[in-house]
Design a protein around this motif. Structure first.
Motif, mmCIF file in Angstrom:
data_model
loop_
_atom_site.group_PDB
_atom_site.id
_atom_site.type_symbol
_atom_site.label_atom_id
_atom_site.label_comp_id
_atom_site.label_asym_id
_atom_site.label_seq_id
_atom_site.Cartn_x
_atom_site.Cartn_y
_atom_site.Cartn_z
ATOM 1 N N ARG A 65 0.845 -1.215 0.000
ATOM 2 C CA ARG A 65 0.000 0.000 0.000
ATOM 3 C C ARG A 65 0.868 1.247 0.000
ATOM 4 O O ARG A 65 0.610 2.193 -0.750
ATOM 5 N N GLU A 66 1.877 1.243 0.833
ATOM 6 C CA GLU A 66 2.780 2.395 0.945
ATOM 7 C C GLU A 66 3.511 2.646 -0.379
ATOM 8 O O GLU A 66 3.612 3.783 -0.845
ATOM 9 N N VAL A 67 4.012 1.578 -0.995
ATOM 10 C CA VAL A 67 4.755 1.717 -2.248
ATOM 11 C C VAL A 67 3.832 2.221 -3.362
ATOM 12 O O VAL A 67 4.204 3.107 -4.147
ATOM 13 N N LEU A 68 2.617 1.688 -3.437
ATOM 14 C CA LEU A 68 1.673 2.128 -4.460
ATOM 15 C C LEU A 68 1.270 3.590 -4.241
ATOM 16 O O LEU A 68 1.230 4.381 -5.193
ATOM 17 N N ASP A 69 1.013 3.977 -3.004
ATOM 18 C CA ASP A 69 0.653 5.368 -2.731
ATOM 19 C C ASP A 69 1.802 6.321 -3.071
ATOM 20 O O ASP A 69 1.582 7.415 -3.604
ATOM 21 N N ASN A 70 3.049 5.926 -2.791
ATOM 22 C CA ASN A 70 4.211 6.746 -3.165
ATOM 23 C C ASN A 70 4.333 6.874 -4.678
ATOM 24 O O ASN A 70 4.670 7.944 -5.195
ATOM 25 N N ALA A 71 4.052 5.793 -5.401
ATOM 26 C CA ALA A 71 4.109 5.839 -6.865
ATOM 27 C C ALA A 71 3.039 6.780 -7.424
ATOM 28 O O ALA A 71 3.277 7.505 -8.387
ATOM 29 N N VAL A 72 1.860 6.788 -6.802
ATOM 30 C CA VAL A 72 0.804 7.725 -7.214
ATOM 31 C C VAL A 72 1.297 9.160 -7.041
ATOM 32 O O VAL A 72 1.133 10.004 -7.931
ATOM 33 N N ASP A 73 1.931 9.436 -5.901
ATOM 34 C CA ASP A 73 2.449 10.781 -5.646
ATOM 35 C C ASP A 73 3.522 11.180 -6.659
ATOM 36 O O ASP A 73 3.622 12.350 -7.045
ATOM 37 N N GLN A 74 4.320 10.218 -7.100
ATOM 38 C CA GLN A 74 5.361 10.511 -8.098
ATOM 39 C C GLN A 74 4.757 10.703 -9.488
ATOM 40 O O GLN A 74 5.178 11.589 -10.232
ATOM 41 N N ALA A 75 3.802 9.872 -9.859
ATOM 42 C CA ALA A 75 3.212 9.958 -11.203
ATOM 43 C C ALA A 75 2.284 11.162 -11.344
ATOM 44 O O ALA A 75 2.114 11.694 -12.440
ATOM 45 N N PHE A 76 1.680 11.571 -10.233
ATOM 46 C CA PHE A 76 0.724 12.686 -10.245
ATOM 47 C C PHE A 76 1.093 13.704 -9.174
ATOM 48 O O PHE A 76 0.352 13.890 -8.209
ATOM 49 N N PRO A 77 2.244 14.369 -9.325
ATOM 50 C CA PRO A 77 2.636 15.327 -8.288
ATOM 51 C C PRO A 77 1.603 16.449 -8.177
ATOM 52 O O PRO A 77 1.054 16.901 -9.187
ATOM 53 N N ALA A 78 1.344 16.873 -6.965
ATOM 54 C CA ALA A 78 0.322 17.897 -6.721
ATOM 55 C C ALA A 78 0.601 19.168 -7.521
ATOM 56 O O ALA A 78 -0.327 19.799 -8.040
ATOM 57 N N ALA A 79 1.861 19.544 -7.643
ATOM 58 C CA ALA A 79 2.211 20.782 -8.347
ATOM 59 C C ALA A 79 1.846 20.730 -9.834
ATOM 60 O O ALA A 79 1.628 21.768 -10.457
ATOM 61 N N ALA A 80 1.766 19.526 -10.411
ATOM 62 C CA ALA A 80 1.448 19.398 -11.840
ATOM 63 C C ALA A 80 -0.039 19.604 -12.119
ATOM 64 O O ALA A 80 -0.438 19.813 -13.261
#
Length: 187
Positions: A65-80
């Motif tokens: 869960r942690e790894v998948l959530d981190n990947a979401v944050d990387q693929a969809f950074p809030a600033a983008a």
């Protein structure tokens, strides 16, 4: 040919740049071409290094869960500010996975990046993590993109096969490789 093409373009742009400077003309377009092709070459080399990395790192117990959530944050950074709605359906009692964190991160990041690109940064992604047989985990990533044409499906895991203009064709090959070295499957 994945590296020879951009290097040939860079060489031609440098030749044109040299001629343009001699003639006293503007060089903006040639410089932009060189920068784009260097960036593409860098991406290809980075992915090749990731694909070739078989036994680096250390194996550890991982919370998927942690790894998948981190990947979401990387693929969809809030600033983008992507216009993507991510929904999650994670079973509350998933077993830890014994593997290298970087391998699993690469799997999820490649899949999420493909989903983002297929949807042009707008749409919905549904993530599911469920218990499988023998302490395995079934991870599903579904998006609202157009899907993969049936005639392309047999080739999508082949190294260097791509439908993207600037893709290297290694993303899904890395996903398959990194999953299979731990006895998993991808479909």
């Amino acid at each position: 040919h994945q590296l020879k093409n951009p290097l040939g373009i860079i060489n031609n742009a440098a030749f044109t740049l040299q001629r343009t400077v001699r003639e006293g003309k503007t060089i903006t377009q040639q410089v932009q071409i060189i920068r784009e092709e260097v960036e593409r070459s860098d991406r290809i080399i980075t992915e090749l290094m990731g694909y070739a990395r078989l036994n680096e790192g250390r194996v550890e117990k991982i919370d998927i869960r942690e790894v998948l959530d981190n990947a979401v944050d990387q693929a969809f950074p809030a600033a983008a500010k992507y216009e993507v709605q991510v929904t999650r359906d994670y079973h509350p009692a998933l077993p830890p996975l014994l593997m290298q964190r970087s391998h699993l991160s690469e799997v999820f990041l490649n899949l999420l990046s493909n989903a983002r690109d297929a949807m042009n940064g707008k749409g919905a992604i549904h993530l599911s993590l469920q218990n499988g047989e023998d302490y395995s985990v079934l991870a599903t990533i579904a998006d609202t993109g157009p899907g993969i044409p049936p005639d392309k499906l047999p080739k999508i895991f082949e190294p260097y096969f791509t439908t993207k203009e600037k893709g290297s064709g290694l993303g899904l090959a890395i996903v398959k490789h990194n999953t299979e070295i731990y006895g998993g499957t991808v479909r």
